[in-house]
Scaffold this motif. Sequence first.
Motif, PDB file in Angstrom:
ATOM      1  N   GLN A  25       0.839  -1.078   0.012  1.00 56.14           N
ATOM      2  CA  GLN A  25      -0.013   0.011  -0.009  1.00 56.14           C
ATOM      3  C   GLN A  25       1.013   1.116   0.023  1.00 56.14           C
ATOM      4  O   GLN A  25       0.589   2.195  -0.574  1.00 56.14           O
ATOM      5  N   GLU A  26       1.896   1.298   0.713  1.00 59.75           N
ATOM      6  CA  GLU A  26       2.641   2.402   0.765  1.00 59.75           C
ATOM      7  C   GLU A  26       3.401   2.574  -0.520  1.00 59.75           C
ATOM      8  O   GLU A  26       3.710   3.738  -0.906  1.00 59.75           O
ATOM      9  N   LEU A  31       3.853   5.882  -5.518  1.00 64.50           N
ATOM     10  CA  LEU A  31       4.006   5.952  -6.852  1.00 64.50           C
ATOM     11  C   LEU A  31       2.940   6.792  -7.286  1.00 64.50           C
ATOM     12  O   LEU A  31       3.032   7.517  -8.297  1.00 64.50           O
ATOM     13  N   GLY A  32       1.811   6.713  -6.643  1.00 66.47           N
ATOM     14  CA  GLY A  32       0.558   7.757  -6.952  1.00 66.47           C
ATOM     15  C   GLY A  32       1.072   9.227  -6.982  1.00 66.47           C
ATOM     16  O   GLY A  32       0.712   9.925  -7.595  1.00 66.47           O
ATOM     17  N   ALA A  43       1.223  -3.607  -6.965  1.00 63.68           N
ATOM     18  CA  ALA A  43       1.849  -3.194  -5.888  1.00 63.68           C
ATOM     19  C   ALA A  43       2.420  -4.482  -5.064  1.00 63.68           C
ATOM     20  O   ALA A  43       3.635  -4.682  -4.587  1.00 63.68           O
ATOM     21  N   GLU A  44       1.558  -5.265  -4.765  1.00 60.91           N
ATOM     22  CA  GLU A  44       1.692  -6.851  -4.211  1.00 60.91           C
ATOM     23  C   GLU A  44       2.737  -7.512  -4.821  1.00 60.91           C
ATOM     24  O   GLU A  44       3.722  -8.141  -4.202  1.00 60.91           O
ATOM     25  N   LEU A  58       9.052  -4.493   2.110  1.00 61.45           N
ATOM     26  CA  LEU A  58      10.324  -4.016   1.348  1.00 61.45           C
ATOM     27  C   LEU A  58      11.085  -3.462   2.728  1.00 61.45           C
ATOM     28  O   LEU A  58      10.708  -2.249   3.209  1.00 61.45           O
ATOM     29  N   SER A  59      12.359  -3.797   2.876  1.00 59.24           N
ATOM     30  CA  SER A  59      13.006  -3.371   3.865  1.00 59.24           C
ATOM     31  C   SER A  59      13.916  -2.281   3.065  1.00 59.24           C
ATOM     32  O   SER A  59      14.008  -1.959   2.024  1.00 59.24           O
ATOM     33  N   MET A  60      14.511  -1.176   3.975  1.00 56.17           N
ATOM     34  CA  MET A  60      15.584  -0.345   3.232  1.00 56.17           C
ATOM     35  C   MET A  60      16.602  -0.979   2.201  1.00 56.17           C
ATOM     36  O   MET A  60      16.991  -0.551   1.310  1.00 56.17           O
ATOM     37  N   GLU A  61      17.054  -2.210   2.847  1.00 51.01           N
ATOM     38  CA  GLU A  61      18.044  -2.898   1.966  1.00 51.01           C
ATOM     39  C   GLU A  61      17.533  -3.282   0.592  1.00 51.01           C
ATOM     40  O   GLU A  61      18.064  -3.290  -0.466  1.00 51.01           O
TER      41      GLU A  61
END
Length: 139
Positions: A25-26, A31-32, A43-44, A58-61
């Motif tokens: 969702q984030e 992207l929106g 997105a999933e 998704l992690s920062m890595e």
Amino acid sequence: MDKEQQYKRVFGHLDANGDGKLSPQELQSCLGKIGGELSLEEAEIAAALMDSDGDGFLSMEDLVNVVESANEEERINDLKMAFKMYEEKEGCITPKSLRRMLSRLGESRTVNDSKVMIARFDVNGDGVLNFEEFRIMMA
């Protein structure tokens, strides 16, 4: 600001709820905001493809890996375009084609100079540079 700090800053901006992970969702929302469209299902799927630990987030890595991978792809595409400028026959740069291109760039070299330049990076010893050898030379 170094690269790592920039990634942290961007990630923090994208991580709306501050949990240290990007949900589908984030990702869709981000992207929106920049004018893209992505359904929740898309997105999933995107999150699943980029997710390294299989938790669906998704992690920062993960984000860094995606960005770095995209940057590397762009760099390789740029090198391929440059290679084509030097290439004389399909798939290789010869001493003559290297001398000709250097001349166009304002650097006067002989064919022998070009042979010496090529020899430094000619891994397989065939007297010409293929793309992989050119890539090593440009690194």
